[in-house]
Scaffold this active site. Structure first.
Site, PDB file in Angstrom:
ATOM      1  N   SER A 110       0.806  -1.227   0.000  1.00 37.63           N
ATOM      2  CA  SER A 110       0.000   0.000   0.000  1.00 37.63           C
ATOM      3  C   SER A 110       0.835   1.270   0.000  1.00 37.63           C
ATOM      4  CB  SER A 110      -0.948   0.007   1.204  1.00 37.63           C
ATOM      5  OG  SER A 110      -0.224  -0.053   2.424  1.00 37.63           O
ATOM      6  N   LEU A 112       2.850   2.474   2.530  1.00 43.57           N
ATOM      7  CA  LEU A 112       3.037   3.132   3.828  1.00 43.57           C
ATOM      8  C   LEU A 112       4.154   2.480   4.638  1.00 43.57           C
ATOM      9  CD1 LEU A 112      -0.691   3.714   4.923  1.00 43.57           C
ATOM     10  CD2 LEU A 112       0.850   5.277   3.711  1.00 43.57           C
ATOM     11  N   GLY A 113       4.952   1.650   3.996  1.00 42.09           N
ATOM     12  CA  GLY A 113       6.070   1.007   4.687  1.00 42.09           C
ATOM     13  C   GLY A 113       5.654  -0.183   5.525  1.00 42.09           C
ATOM     14  N   SER A 115       5.773  -3.547   5.228  1.00 40.48           N
ATOM     15  CA  SER A 115       6.678  -4.690   5.433  1.00 40.48           C
ATOM     16  C   SER A 115       7.779  -4.352   6.424  1.00 40.48           C
ATOM     17  CB  SER A 115       7.289  -5.119   4.098  1.00 40.48           C
ATOM     18  OG  SER A 115       6.297  -5.592   3.219  1.00 40.48           O
ATOM     19  N   ASP A 159      11.996   3.295   5.926  1.00 42.43           N
ATOM     20  CA  ASP A 159      10.859   2.754   6.667  1.00 42.43           C
ATOM     21  C   ASP A 159      11.260   2.179   8.016  1.00 42.43           C
ATOM     22  OD1 ASP A 159       9.384   3.467   4.471  1.00 42.43           O
ATOM     23  OD2 ASP A 159       9.318   1.449   3.615  1.00 42.43           O
TER      24      ASP A 159
END
Length: 339
Positions: A110, A112-113, A115, A159
């Site tokens: 998606s 937004l980091g 993973s 991230d």
């Protein structure tokens, strides 16, 4: 006893992609991001039955293995197994028996980091359980090593550090060195940014690794257009930092647009006709700028809506089949606790 953790997802505001090697190693990268009230969560329950159970509640997946020093990396919940393997190898030297339950507030792919934030959250739960002597930089760097070295997943460095440190940060990336600079932004500026910045899920996901791999290839092959685009994005991060610190919130949309136009030059697939149409529709409704979150190709987009244009922009975006996601900026990163 249950050992818990949560780590926040992030919105990348400027400089996205300049944290990816080899660009950051050769030229130095800069990113400005902010964590938000969407989280990756992890909980570890020690077991005494010689089993390891992974329970990814958000994905509806559960796996069970005999306790082992090397759990199989086979395409099934590899992120969870990768963290466990590294922790056992470096800090235990013996198999552990446990149940690991995870949940992420946004879907994979998606932008937004998710993973990397999940890796940080799982590491945090192990740190809480095993009382590992790891500070913020240690956790972020270890998370990066698990993803990029152990699991060979393409991606950048921002991230892991955003999830660990939390807040609004200007980050600098160099060869084997990361510097996290927390920004002291006045509350009224953050409130205005939060009010005017819409987070919109396009109802699509993407495989970021293919986009990032092409970006890395373009730098390695010294393709001028891609490298120049990254130089501009690094400049954008500085522009965003100055605007936020000075309270020049009216410039945010323009700065976002500046970055988005250059980001599309980094690699193919960052945008597409559907996303370009969405972007143009938001602009026509009153947004002064925006961007695709993360590597690109789908997932979340953000749009800056000055004045009171957020309502018209929101209605326009809803008509395109996605949905808006409520959020707040957060000041804290990884949290761990036990009970």
């Amino acid at each position: 006893m249950i050992y818990r953790s949560k780590a926040p997802l992030r919105i990348g505001l400027a400089g996205g992609g300049t944290d990816v090697s080899p660009y950051s190693d050769l030229y130095g990268g800069a990113i400005l991001n902010a964590t938000i009230s969407l989280y990756a969560r992890a909980a570890i329950e020690p077991l005494d039955n010689g089993q390891v159970i992974f329970d990814a509640e958000d994905r509806g997946e559960q796996l069970t293995y005999p306790a082992s020093m090397q759990l199989p990396i086979d395409g099934q919940l590899d992120i969870l197994k990768g963290v466990a393997n590294r922790v056992m190898k470096e800090y235990c030297q013996q198999p552990l028996s446990f149940r690991l339950t995870t949940f992420v507030d946004a879907p994979a792919g998606s932008g937004l980091g998710t993973s990397s934030t999940l890796v940080v959250a799982v590491l945090g739960a192990f740190v809480e359980w095993l009382k590992l002597p790891l500070g913020e930089y240690d956790i972020a760097q270890l998370a990066y090593g698990i993803e990029r070295e152990d699991l060979q997943q393409a991606g950048g460095k921002q991230d892991q550090y955003a999830a660990t440190f939390g807040g609004v940060n200007f980050m600098e990336f160099y060869d084997n060195r990361v510097i996290v600079n927390p920004l002291r932004i006045k509350d009224k500026y953050l409130y205005e940014l939060e009010n005017n910045l819409l987070l919109y899920y396009t109802s699509t996901s993407r495989l970021s690794s293919s986009i990032i791999s092409e970006q890395q290839k373009n730098v390695s092959e010294k393709k001028d257009a891609s490298i120049d685009a990254m130089h501009h994005l690094k400049e954008q991060a500085v522009m965003m930092k100055e605007a936020l610190l000075r309270g020049e919130i009216h410039k945010i949309g323009e700065i976002l647009d500046y970055g988005f136009q250059h980001k599309k030059q980094m690699a193919k697939g960052i945008s597409n006709q559907q996303l370009d149409n969405l972007y143009e529709a938001a602009r026509q409704a009153g947004a002064s700028g925006g961007k695709i979150s993360g590597a690109g190709g789908g997932g979340f987009m953000i749009f800056y809506c000055p004045g009171n244009t957020r309502f018209k922009v929101a209605n326009t975006l809803k008509a395109h089949g996605g949905h808006l996601k409520r959020y707040h900026f957060t000041h804290h990163g990884l949290h761990t606790w036990s009970l």
